[in-house]
Motif scaffolding. Structure first.
Motif, mmCIF file in Angstrom:
data_model
loop_
_atom_site.group_PDB
_atom_site.id
_atom_site.type_symbol
_atom_site.label_atom_id
_atom_site.label_comp_id
_atom_site.label_asym_id
_atom_site.label_seq_id
_atom_site.Cartn_x
_atom_site.Cartn_y
_atom_site.Cartn_z
ATOM 1 N N ILE A 1 -15.603 18.329 -4.319
ATOM 2 C CA ILE A 1 -15.779 18.485 -5.765
ATOM 3 C C ILE A 1 -15.378 19.888 -6.195
ATOM 4 C CG2 ILE A 1 -17.519 18.608 -7.603
ATOM 5 C CD1 ILE A 1 -18.935 16.272 -6.329
ATOM 6 N N ALA B 1 -4.820 11.101 3.019
ATOM 7 C CA ALA B 1 -4.038 12.338 3.107
ATOM 8 C C ALA B 1 -2.655 12.168 2.493
ATOM 9 C CB ALA B 1 -3.921 12.768 4.568
ATOM 10 N N ASN C 1 -1.897 11.603 -5.867
ATOM 11 C CA ASN C 1 -2.800 11.464 -7.003
ATOM 12 C C ASN C 1 -4.193 11.018 -6.544
ATOM 13 O OD1 ASN C 1 -4.081 9.635 -9.180
ATOM 14 N ND2 ASN C 1 -2.662 10.943 -10.291
ATOM 15 N N GLU D 1 -14.066 17.365 -13.256
ATOM 16 C CA GLU D 1 -13.714 18.779 -13.211
ATOM 17 C C GLU D 1 -14.390 19.587 -14.316
ATOM 18 O OE1 GLU D 1 -11.585 16.364 -12.848
ATOM 19 O OE2 GLU D 1 -10.656 16.680 -10.886
ATOM 20 N N PRO E 1 -21.273 14.036 -11.630
ATOM 21 C CA PRO E 1 -21.015 15.156 -10.726
ATOM 22 C C PRO E 1 -22.000 16.310 -10.909
ATOM 23 C CG PRO E 1 -18.981 14.423 -11.755
ATOM 24 C CD PRO E 1 -20.074 13.650 -12.396
ATOM 25 N N MET F 1 -24.296 17.583 -7.951
ATOM 26 C CA MET F 1 -24.217 18.921 -7.385
ATOM 27 C C MET F 1 -25.600 19.575 -7.374
ATOM 28 S SD MET F 1 -21.197 19.400 -6.339
ATOM 29 C CE MET F 1 -20.688 21.110 -6.177
ATOM 30 N N LEU G 1 0.824 -1.211 0.000
ATOM 31 C CA LEU G 1 0.000 0.000 0.000
ATOM 32 C C LEU G 1 0.856 1.257 0.000
ATOM 33 C CD1 LEU G 1 -2.890 -0.400 2.587
ATOM 34 C CD2 LEU G 1 -3.137 0.199 0.204
ATOM 35 N N ARG H 1 -11.671 20.245 -6.197
ATOM 36 C CA ARG H 1 -11.035 19.625 -7.361
ATOM 37 C C ARG H 1 -11.239 20.458 -8.609
ATOM 38 N NH1 ARG H 1 -11.095 13.181 -7.567
ATOM 39 N NH2 ARG H 1 -10.519 12.786 -5.422
ATOM 40 N N GLN H 2 -12.426 21.069 -8.727
ATOM 41 C CA GLN H 2 -12.649 21.942 -9.880
ATOM 42 C C GLN H 2 -11.638 23.077 -9.877
ATOM 43 O OE1 GLN H 2 -16.696 22.980 -9.301
ATOM 44 N NE2 GLN H 2 -17.442 20.988 -9.957
ATOM 45 N N LEU I 1 -15.410 10.097 -3.580
ATOM 46 C CA LEU I 1 -15.368 11.304 -2.755
ATOM 47 C C LEU I 1 -16.299 11.191 -1.564
ATOM 48 C CD1 LEU I 1 -15.119 14.154 -5.363
ATOM 49 C CD2 LEU I 1 -13.359 13.082 -3.998
ATOM 50 N N LEU J 1 -18.166 22.832 -13.999
ATOM 51 C CA LEU J 1 -19.217 22.786 -12.983
ATOM 52 C C LEU J 1 -19.183 24.001 -12.091
ATOM 53 C CD1 LEU J 1 -18.994 19.089 -12.020
ATOM 54 C CD2 LEU J 1 -21.140 20.264 -12.302
ATOM 55 N N HIS K 1 -16.638 8.962 -9.730
ATOM 56 C CA HIS K 1 -15.800 9.777 -8.842
ATOM 57 C C HIS K 1 -16.537 10.216 -7.591
ATOM 58 C CE1 HIS K 1 -13.200 10.005 -12.368
ATOM 59 N NE2 HIS K 1 -12.248 10.295 -11.506
ATOM 60 N N ASP L 1 -8.280 4.485 -5.220
ATOM 61 C CA ASP L 1 -8.107 3.037 -5.394
ATOM 62 C C ASP L 1 -7.522 2.392 -4.143
ATOM 63 O OD1 ASP L 1 -9.105 2.811 -7.935
ATOM 64 O OD2 ASP L 1 -7.191 3.194 -8.911
ATOM 65 N N LEU L 2 -6.447 2.996 -3.639
ATOM 66 C CA LEU L 2 -5.759 2.398 -2.490
ATOM 67 C C LEU L 2 -6.651 2.380 -1.254
ATOM 68 C CD1 LEU L 2 -2.165 3.924 -2.780
ATOM 69 C CD2 LEU L 2 -2.928 1.657 -3.457
ATOM 70 N N TYR M 1 -7.279 4.785 7.528
ATOM 71 C CA TYR M 1 -7.960 5.132 6.283
ATOM 72 C C TYR M 1 -7.788 6.614 5.954
ATOM 73 C CZ TYR M 1 -11.857 5.583 2.977
ATOM 74 O OH TYR M 1 -12.628 5.847 1.874
ATOM 75 N N ARG N 1 -16.409 3.015 -11.052
ATOM 76 C CA ARG N 1 -15.544 4.178 -11.197
ATOM 77 C C ARG N 1 -16.317 5.488 -11.304
ATOM 78 N NH1 ARG N 1 -10.984 1.884 -10.563
ATOM 79 N NH2 ARG N 1 -9.746 3.743 -10.677
ATOM 80 N N ASP O 1 -6.927 9.689 -8.028
ATOM 81 C CA ASP O 1 -7.463 8.381 -8.403
ATOM 82 C C ASP O 1 -6.706 7.255 -7.714
ATOM 83 O OD1 ASP O 1 -9.309 9.604 -9.905
ATOM 84 O OD2 ASP O 1 -8.654 8.828 -11.844
ATOM 85 N N THR O 2 -5.378 7.413 -7.624
ATOM 86 C CA THR O 2 -4.587 6.406 -6.918
ATOM 87 C C THR O 2 -5.036 6.324 -5.467
ATOM 88 O OG1 THR O 2 -2.733 6.971 -8.330
ATOM 89 C CG2 THR O 2 -2.238 5.690 -6.373
ATOM 90 N N ILE P 1 -1.729 -0.674 -8.670
ATOM 91 C CA ILE P 1 -2.207 0.706 -8.579
ATOM 92 C C ILE P 1 -1.032 1.648 -8.337
ATOM 93 C CG2 ILE P 1 -3.591 2.276 -7.178
ATOM 94 C CD1 ILE P 1 -5.412 -0.228 -6.623
ATOM 95 N N ARG Q 1 1.302 2.397 -11.398
ATOM 96 C CA ARG Q 1 0.683 3.086 -12.509
ATOM 97 C C ARG Q 1 1.323 4.457 -12.754
ATOM 98 N NH1 ARG Q 1 -5.390 2.402 -11.254
ATOM 99 N NH2 ARG Q 1 -5.137 4.425 -10.282
#
Lengths: 218, 204, 246
Positions: free
Chosen positions: C231, C149, C153, B200, C13, C17, A148, C234-235, C93, B203, C89, C159-160, C144, C87, C155-156, A215, A218
């Motif tokens: 969200i 934190a 990345n 992204e 999203p 929203m 991990l 991230r935007q 989140l 929005l 998003h 996943d993790l 967790y 998948r 998405d990584t 993962i 990647r």
């Protein structure tokens, strides 16, 4: 697979640190216990199984971050991941190498340290048996934690925070088995549970470890 | 044809860096990737090697034919040159080390620990690993870094040999290695800005 | 795309929203009102327990927070599975947003439990299976949150943490059994169950249901709010990245 295991063992032997550091840590933890709780033989004898299990667990934890770190840094992990070996097999071999180099020496050292804690004669068999049965689970779970956190900058501390809660069931049943054995109580349930945890983690957790390695690469 | 790429897009850190890539690689062919630093050559190679999934498009080819060599050589400093090579030979199920040793002039270094090699010697050992794999498609990321002129010539010779034996090679490199190769400049395939991840999109 | 509307559309999203923005104020108000009503009802309009006296009234905070501590983890597990399989998003989140709320619920449950335990058992803390299980759950939450934190990345990280949540759930259940075996405890049985014999008396039961509903709504409101914030964040990051690229 066997080539990978032999390579890892060879590297551990040549680097030297593999066996030594974990063992030294185990010794120091056990030596510090009488300083913190007092030298009464009866007290030490009664907490000896727990101390030995906790010491072995922490010593195992100490070497986890090296399971993948070196292979990640020098690029071997990328190359292994693109090799014909299945990643599930690679992580299993890594866990086995960790057990052989880090955990097995602890199991062998445990009876000698038990001597210093005045463990009753009946206890030695149970200490060794419970550690022998439980430490493979510690290595396999630890490999998942190492997978991990591979590639993370402050991975070491995070690894401990992630892995220690996962160690709870193994520690409970392992230490309980040792304690009951020492006190001549019924050992069947913890024995079966400990064996169950070990075999189930060996069988299932490598899939999760391989998934998180993918993962992370990647 | 050993590798065919159709409308491929690759991403790094969640952002698409290259898109619309189409090319094929045939036996005996070398394909050289060109493009400025950070343009996505390494990401493309890692995607083709199967280390990360494509962001879009298809890669047709057998991953079992690909041998990948990254920036890092994956050498173990405490193992000897011979042990390093023998390990990878075992992993890839081959046994004959001598062609690789000869091709990269490693004969005199065999019993030296890999950690005691110079940077150039390490790189040669890393490239010798490719030959040991016995695989048909070589993917090389900046293979000539830290090689001196004669070693580069040796390397180019090995590639020519590999191509002659119906092997193929995909290289990301800046220098001209002096063998016949198709050049693919990746700059025109730089991803457009609209390819921000779905979350992204407009929005705010 | 098919014409048929499906539940998954709300994982988009933009849809999320829109919908969450509409219902968030109502959920927040409803949760707040129910909490005030339930607590006033429970604190002032129910009798003291014949054995436990007025200390029993901490049940109106203890039981709902304990329930939500477990349900938050369960929600994270479901959201993690949805992220790994489909998948979406928003799902990842939402799992991320729920974790700190779950931590807060676990802390409330542990603290109120300790405050309740002191007069009942004569000690702030006992290594009772239920208490210990919550302590272990707390540790799982910490790992967790720390993992989210630590990974840069997005998405990584998603996943993790999802894999961690699934593996962690198995080990959490295992720990529960281990702890039960390790120490048979002092803690009373479940306060709520389908078996009427085990249940608390009706007079405590109804205000308890109200506070539980309040905690559920407050949890949902907090998770929605935190998901919306993430969200938006991230935007902003995406727009900043776009500016840098130009």
């Amino acid at each position: 697979m066997i080539a990978l295991l032999l390579r890892d063992l060879k590297i551990a032997v040549r680097a030297g640190g593999g066996f030594g550091l974990g063992l030294a840590f185990f010794l120091i933890v056990v030596v510090l216990v009488p300083f913190s709780v007092g030298p009464q033989s009866s007290l030490l004898a009664s907490i000896a199984p727990g101390i030995l299990w906790l010491g072995a667990l922490l010593a195992c934890l100490l070497s986890l971050d090296r399971i993948f770190a070196l292979d990640f840094e020098d690029g071997s992990l990328d190359l292994l991941a693109t090799s014909p070996l299945p990643l599930e097999g690679i992580v299993s071999v890594k866990a086995a190498a960790h057990w052989l180099t880090s955990a097995l020496p602890l199991v062998i050292a445990a009876p000698f340290l038990a001597l210093m804690l005045n463990l009753p004669a009946a206890g030695y068999f149970w200490i060794v048996l419970s550690l022998l049965l439980g430490t493979p689970a510690l290595s396999v779970i630890g490999t998942f934690g190492a997978a991990l956190t591979v590639g993370l900058k402050r991975g070491g501390l995070l690894l401990s925070i992630l892995v220690l809660p996962l160690y709870v069931p193994t520690l409970i049943f392992g230490a309980e088995l040792a304690r009951r054995g020492v006190n001549g109580m019924d050992t069947q349930t913890p024995l079966l549970m400990l064996a169950g945890i070990t075999f189930a983690t060996i069988a299932l957790l490598p899939f999760a470890s391989a998934a998180v390695i993918r993962i992370n690469l990647r | 044809m050993v590798l065919k790429v159709k409308d491929l897009a690759v991403s790094r850190g969640g952002l698409t860096v290259l898109e619309g890539l189409n090319f094929t690689l045939s036996p005996g062919q070398a394909l050289v990737l060109r493009g400025p630093n950070g343009s996505g050559k390494t990401t493309l190679l890692r995607t083709l090697a199967g280390l990360q999934p494509p962001a879009a498009g298809d890669i047709v080819g057998d991953p079992e034919t690909i041998a990948y060599a990254a920036h890092a050589d994956g050498l173990k400093p405490t193992l000897s040159v011979r042990e390093n090579l023998a390990f990878w030979a075992q992993v890839f199920g081959t046994s004959d080390l001598s062609p690789a040793i000869d091709a990269f002039n490693l004969g005199t270094l065999l019993d030296r620990a890999a950690g005691a090699l110079s940077a150039g010697q390490k790189r040669r050992l890393g490239l010798a690993r490719l030959k040991v794999t016995g695989r048909q498609v070589w993917m090389l990321d900046e293979p000539t870094v830290s090689l001196d002129t004669s070693s580069v010539e040796q390397f180019a010779h090995t590639i020519r040999d590999h191509l002659k034996n119906q092997g193929s090679a995909l290289l990301a490199t800046h220098i001209d290695l002096g063998f016949e190769a198709t050049v693919l400049d990746v700059s025109p395939y730089k991803a457009k800005l609209r390819d921000l991840p779905v979350l992204e999109e407009g929005l705010l | 795309m098919s014409e048929r509307r499906s539940l998954w559309e709300y994982a988009n999203p933009r849809k999320f929203m829109g919908l969450s923005g509409t219902i968030l104020p109502w959920i927040t108000i409803a949760g707040g009102v129910l909490l005030v009503v339930g607590l006033i009802w429970g604190f002032f309009f129910t009798p003291d327990d014949y054995r436990q006296g007025s200390t029993v009234k901490i049940i109106y905070l203890h039981v709902p927070s304990a329930l939500m501590a477990i349900n938050a983890w369960f929600m994270m597990l479901v959201a993690s599975l949805i992220w790994l399989i489909r998948r979406h998003h928003v799902s990842a989140l939402a799992a991320r947003a729920a974790a700190p709320v779950g931590v807060a619920m676990t802390i409330i449950a542990l603290v109120t439990g300790a405050i309740w335990g002191q007069p009942m058992w004569g000690t702030w803390w006992v290594w009772d299976p239920r208490l210990t299980s919550f302590l272990i759950l707390f540790l799982f939450y910490l790992g967790y949150v720390a993992l989210w934190a630590a990974v840069e990345n997005d998405d990584t990280a998603a996943d993790l943490t999802s894999v961690t949540c699934i593996v962690g759930s198995v080990f959490a259940v295992l720990s529960r059994y281990a702890v039960n075996f390790w120490n048979q405890g002092l803690h009373q049985g479940a306060s709520l169950s389908l078996d009427p014999e085990e249940n608390v008396a009706d007079i405590f039961y109804y205000p308890l249901l109200v506070t539980i509903a309040a905690f559920v709504l407050i949890f949902v409101a907090l998770v929605l709010l935190r998901t919306r914030t993430e969200i938006r964040a991230r935007q902003l990051r995406a727009y900043m990245a776009r500016e840098r690229m130009q």
